[in-house]
Scaffold this active site. Structure first.
Site, PDB file in Angstrom:
ATOM      1  N   ASP A 147      -4.673   1.294   7.445  1.00 48.74           N
ATOM      2  CA  ASP A 147      -4.783   2.327   8.461  1.00 48.74           C
ATOM      3  C   ASP A 147      -3.508   3.249   8.385  1.00 48.74           C
ATOM      4  OD1 ASP A 147      -7.136   3.423  10.487  1.00 48.74           O
ATOM      5  OD2 ASP A 147      -5.293   3.661  11.493  1.00 48.74           O
ATOM      6  N   TRP A 148      -3.117   3.753   9.631  1.00 45.90           N
ATOM      7  CA  TRP A 148      -1.976   4.388   9.871  1.00 45.90           C
ATOM      8  C   TRP A 148      -0.438   3.484   9.568  1.00 45.90           C
ATOM      9  CZ3 TRP A 148       0.628   8.946  10.415  1.00 45.90           C
ATOM     10  CH2 TRP A 148      -0.132   9.991  10.730  1.00 45.90           C
ATOM     11  N   TRP A 194     -12.148  21.506  13.037  1.00 44.58           N
ATOM     12  CA  TRP A 194     -12.755  22.830  14.105  1.00 44.58           C
ATOM     13  C   TRP A 194     -14.358  23.062  13.703  1.00 44.58           C
ATOM     14  CZ3 TRP A 194     -14.836  27.417  12.673  1.00 44.58           C
ATOM     15  CH2 TRP A 194     -15.348  28.196  13.815  1.00 44.58           C
ATOM     16  N   ASP A 291     -15.884  -0.350   4.012  1.00 49.13           N
ATOM     17  CA  ASP A 291     -15.109   0.699   4.920  1.00 49.13           C
ATOM     18  C   ASP A 291     -15.299   2.062   4.380  1.00 49.13           C
ATOM     19  OD1 ASP A 291     -13.151   1.774   6.523  1.00 49.13           O
ATOM     20  OD2 ASP A 291     -11.498   1.603   5.106  1.00 49.13           O
ATOM     21  N   HIS A 318     -13.541  -1.651   7.857  1.00 47.44           N
ATOM     22  CA  HIS A 318     -12.192  -1.020   8.099  1.00 47.44           C
ATOM     23  C   HIS A 318     -11.189  -1.864   8.806  1.00 47.44           C
ATOM     24  CE1 HIS A 318      -9.508   2.356   8.546  1.00 47.44           C
ATOM     25  NE2 HIS A 318      -9.346   2.086   9.501  1.00 47.44           N
TER      26      HIS A 318
END
Length: 343
Positions: A147-148, A194, A291, A318
């Site tokens: 992940d990050w 958005w 994942d 994940h």
């Protein structure tokens, strides 16, 4: 209704100090929060003593387990998790004679947390992890990131390649682009977030993709970290541990904004890829087969890192450390020992 951001929380804290009122609970300096130690007592399966490093205005927390003269592993978590994520893996590594360093990113775990979402950035996280690696003078280390943890840690490795002997990645990426795409892709991504707009946890679960996850975390008023980790397979005790760093919403600025920042360093990441495209040391790609967030992301590593080896961890989602932590750790030990890996 409007979203009360970390920026507003920080301003309120400064105003309180200015007029002599009490600061935000847990505030160690204006705009910087520290989770009380009591929140981390008696966590399921996590007996490890905390270690701290002060870097400028932030106190970083890290786990340091195993023999000090052992070969070192640097394990960096993603979000919204913390070093607790590695609890199933640490005993495997220390039992095999390795030293394990597992820091908490700024805004997560026992590390200090900015109250302002605008204080968080991709390069900021990279810089703090670089400072930790240099302060601990890590050499000959094996890096693992998910992940990050991969996005940040791979940038650390690219900045200090001589400190690392091997790399292992799982369910992560290093999103990059050059030229015009490198300039316009992030604004377009923001537009897509958005467009997705706000959604409920149930709507996210019905169609979990990376853009929808970003939109959910960005728009939700108070990120329900416990529910999120439970949705991803955690038990009740585990859910409590992932909620522990966040006494209330004011501590969650990093957890809420970090997904939105994933494609914010496309040109800088493209420069980092130059290191890995000439990488000659062992490099293992160990993604899972279930994942929905990073599915297919292993192909970038396999196509761009000339020495990359590939294995697939089956039946895991994940957070591979939760679903198959022991299996992954054993696989990494085989890899570090130069033993043959399973298909």
């Amino acid at each position: 209704m409007f979203k009360i951001t970390g920026r507003i929380v920080a301003v309120l804290g400064l105003a309180a100090l200015s007029f002599g009122y009490p600061a935000l609970a847990g505030e160690v300096r204006p705009g910087v929060l520290r989770t009380p130690d009591a929140r981390f007592e008696n966590l399921e399966g996590f007996p490890y003593a905390p270690n701290y490093l002060q870097v400028d205005d932030i106190r970083l927390h890290y786990i340091d387990e195993g023999p000090r003269d052992g070969e070192t592993l640097l394990l960096i978590h993603g979000e919204p998790t913390w070093s607790y994520l590695f609890r199933k893996m640490i005993p495997v590594f220390t039992g095999a004679g390795y030293r394990v360093i597992a820091p908490d990113l700024v805004g997560f775990g026992r590390s200090d947390k900015f109250a302002d979402e605008d204080a968080y950035s991709y390069p900021m996280q990279v810089e703090y992890m670089l400072q930790l690696v240099r302060a601990l003078d890590l050499t000959g280390a094996t890096f693992f990131g998910q992940d990050w943890g991969g996005l940040i840690g791979l940038r650390v490795v690219a900045a200090e390649p001589g400190r690392f002997a091997r790399v292992v990645v799982s369910n992560t990426g290093l999103p990059s682009a050059g030229g015009l795409q490198g300039w316009i892709a992030y604004p377009l991504f923001k537009l897509a977030v958005w467009w997705e707009g706000a959604m409920t946890m149930e709507e996210l679960a019905a169609d979990l993709t990376f853009p929808r996850w970003v939109a959910y975390s960005y728009h939700v008023e108070d990120l329900p970290i416990g529910r999120l980790m439970s949705f991803l397979g955690g038990s009740e005790g585990v859910v409590a541990a992932y909620e522990a760093p966040f006494p209330d919403r004011s501590y969650k600025a990093g957890a809420q904004i970090m997904p939105y920042l994933v494609p914010s360093q496309l040109r800088e990441n493209e420069a980092a890829w130059a290191v890995f495209e000439t990488w000659h040391k062992p490099f293992l790609v160990a993604f899972t087969d279930s994942d929905p967030i990073t599915r297919g992301g292993e192909q970038a590593f396999l196509s761009r890192v000339p020495v990359a080896q590939n294995v697939t961890i089956r039946g895991a989602g994940h957070f591979v450390q939760e679903d198959a932590g022991y299996t992954l750790a054993r696989l990494m030990v085989y890899f570090m020992e130069g033993r043959a890996l399973p298909a």
